[in-house]
Design an enzyme around this catalytic site. Structure first.
Site, PDB file in Angstrom:
ATOM      1  N   ASP A  35       0.859  -1.180   0.000  1.00 29.01           N
ATOM      2  CA  ASP A  35       0.000   0.000   0.000  1.00 29.01           C
ATOM      3  C   ASP A  35       0.898   1.233   0.000  1.00 29.01           C
ATOM      4  O   ASP A  35       1.813   1.333   0.821  1.00 29.01           O
ATOM      5  CB  ASP A  35      -0.895  -0.001   1.237  1.00 29.01           C
ATOM      6  CG  ASP A  35      -1.845   1.173   1.250  1.00 29.01           C
ATOM      7  OD1 ASP A  35      -2.802   1.163   0.456  1.00 29.01           O
ATOM      8  OD2 ASP A  35      -1.618   2.106   2.042  1.00 29.01           O
ATOM      9  N   ASP A  52       0.341  10.124 -10.027  1.00 27.86           N
ATOM     10  CA  ASP A  52       0.667   9.156 -11.084  1.00 27.86           C
ATOM     11  C   ASP A  52       2.171   8.876 -11.121  1.00 27.86           C
ATOM     12  O   ASP A  52       2.593   7.730 -11.310  1.00 27.86           O
ATOM     13  CB  ASP A  52       0.195   9.660 -12.445  1.00 27.86           C
ATOM     14  CG  ASP A  52      -1.312   9.606 -12.609  1.00 27.86           C
ATOM     15  OD1 ASP A  52      -2.000   9.018 -11.742  1.00 27.86           O
ATOM     16  OD2 ASP A  52      -1.799  10.158 -13.614  1.00 27.86           O
ATOM     17  N   ASP A  78      -3.989   2.588  -5.033  1.00 29.47           N
ATOM     18  CA  ASP A  78      -2.614   2.730  -4.555  1.00 29.47           C
ATOM     19  C   ASP A  78      -2.079   1.424  -3.967  1.00 29.47           C
ATOM     20  O   ASP A  78      -1.191   1.430  -3.130  1.00 29.47           O
ATOM     21  CB  ASP A  78      -2.529   3.849  -3.519  1.00 29.47           C
ATOM     22  CG  ASP A  78      -3.312   3.557  -2.248  1.00 29.47           C
ATOM     23  OD1 ASP A  78      -4.130   2.615  -2.250  1.00 29.47           O
ATOM     24  OD2 ASP A  78      -3.109   4.277  -1.257  1.00 29.47           O
ATOM     25  N   ARG A 101      15.407   3.259  -2.594  1.00 30.35           N
ATOM     26  CA  ARG A 101      15.487   3.655  -4.009  1.00 30.35           C
ATOM     27  C   ARG A 101      14.657   4.890  -4.291  1.00 30.35           C
ATOM     28  O   ARG A 101      15.043   5.737  -5.085  1.00 30.35           O
ATOM     29  CB  ARG A 101      15.067   2.507  -4.897  1.00 30.35           C
ATOM     30  CG  ARG A 101      16.096   1.376  -4.846  1.00 30.35           C
ATOM     31  CD  ARG A 101      15.854   0.390  -5.898  1.00 30.35           C
ATOM     32  NE  ARG A 101      16.056   1.001  -7.203  1.00 30.35           N
ATOM     33  CZ  ARG A 101      16.738   0.467  -8.185  1.00 30.35           C
ATOM     34  NH1 ARG A 101      17.314  -0.678  -7.989  1.00 30.35           N
ATOM     35  NH2 ARG A 101      16.844   1.049  -9.337  1.00 30.35           N
TER      36      ARG A 101
END
Length: 135
Positions: A35, A52, A78, A101
Site C-alpha cells: 500500500d 501518477d 494505490d 530507491r
C-alpha cells in the site's frame, strides 16, 4: 497502462497455475500486499500527475526489487501485489529496498511524499486449500 504492470485480472490468471504447480511440487507460494502511504496527500498537494508519478515509480522499483519469477500487479488504486513461488522476500526487506530507491530519486518533493509504503505478506503452503482470494 499507467504502471506497465499486470492488473488484478492478470495476476488472477497467473495465480492458479502457480499455486497448482507449487502444490504438486510441495512448495509454498508467497503474496506481498503493498500500500502506498499518503497518496491522497500527494494528489492534493501536487495534483494527479504527481500521484501518477508516485505510482509509476513505486511500480518500477517493486518490479526491480523482486525476483524474476515473481508477478507484480497493480491491485487497486494505490495497492500493489507481488505473487511468487516459495516464501519470498520479507516485507520489511522489500519496504527497506523500495524506500531506499525512492528517496534517492523521488518522484515528487520529499516534503510532499517521503517514499513510505506499507507491506503485508501471506504464504500459501501446499496443504492449504485456499487460493488467491483466500483470507
Amino acid at each position: 497502462p499507467l504502471t506497465g504492470l499486470a492488473n488484478r485480472a492478470g495476476i488472477e490468471l497467473a495465480a492458479a497455475p502457480m499455486i497448482e504447480h507449487a502444490r504438486r511440487s510441495g512448495q509454498a507460494v508467497h503474496c506481498l500486499y503493498i500500500d502506498v502511504d499518503g497518496l491522497r496527500a500527494v494528489n492534493e498537494a501536487v495534483g494527479l500527475a504527481g500521484g501518477d508519478a508516485v505510482l509509476r515509480d513505486v511500480a518500477a522499483v517493486v518490479h526491480h526489487c523482486v525476483r524474476g519469477t515473481d508477478v507484480v500487479c497493480r491491485w487497486n488504486g494505490d495497492e500493489f501485489v507481488v505473487l511468487g513461488p516459495g516464501t519470498g522476500m520479507s516485507p520489511l526487506e522489500l519496504e527497506r529496498r523500495v524506500r531506499a530507491r525512492l528517496i534517492t530519486d523521488p518522484p515528487v518533493p520529499v516534503e510532499v511524499w517521503n517514499g513510505r509504503v506499507s507491506i503485508g505478506s501471506a504464504t500459501l503452503v501446499p496443504w492449504d486449500d485456499g487460493d488467491l482470494g483466500a483470507r
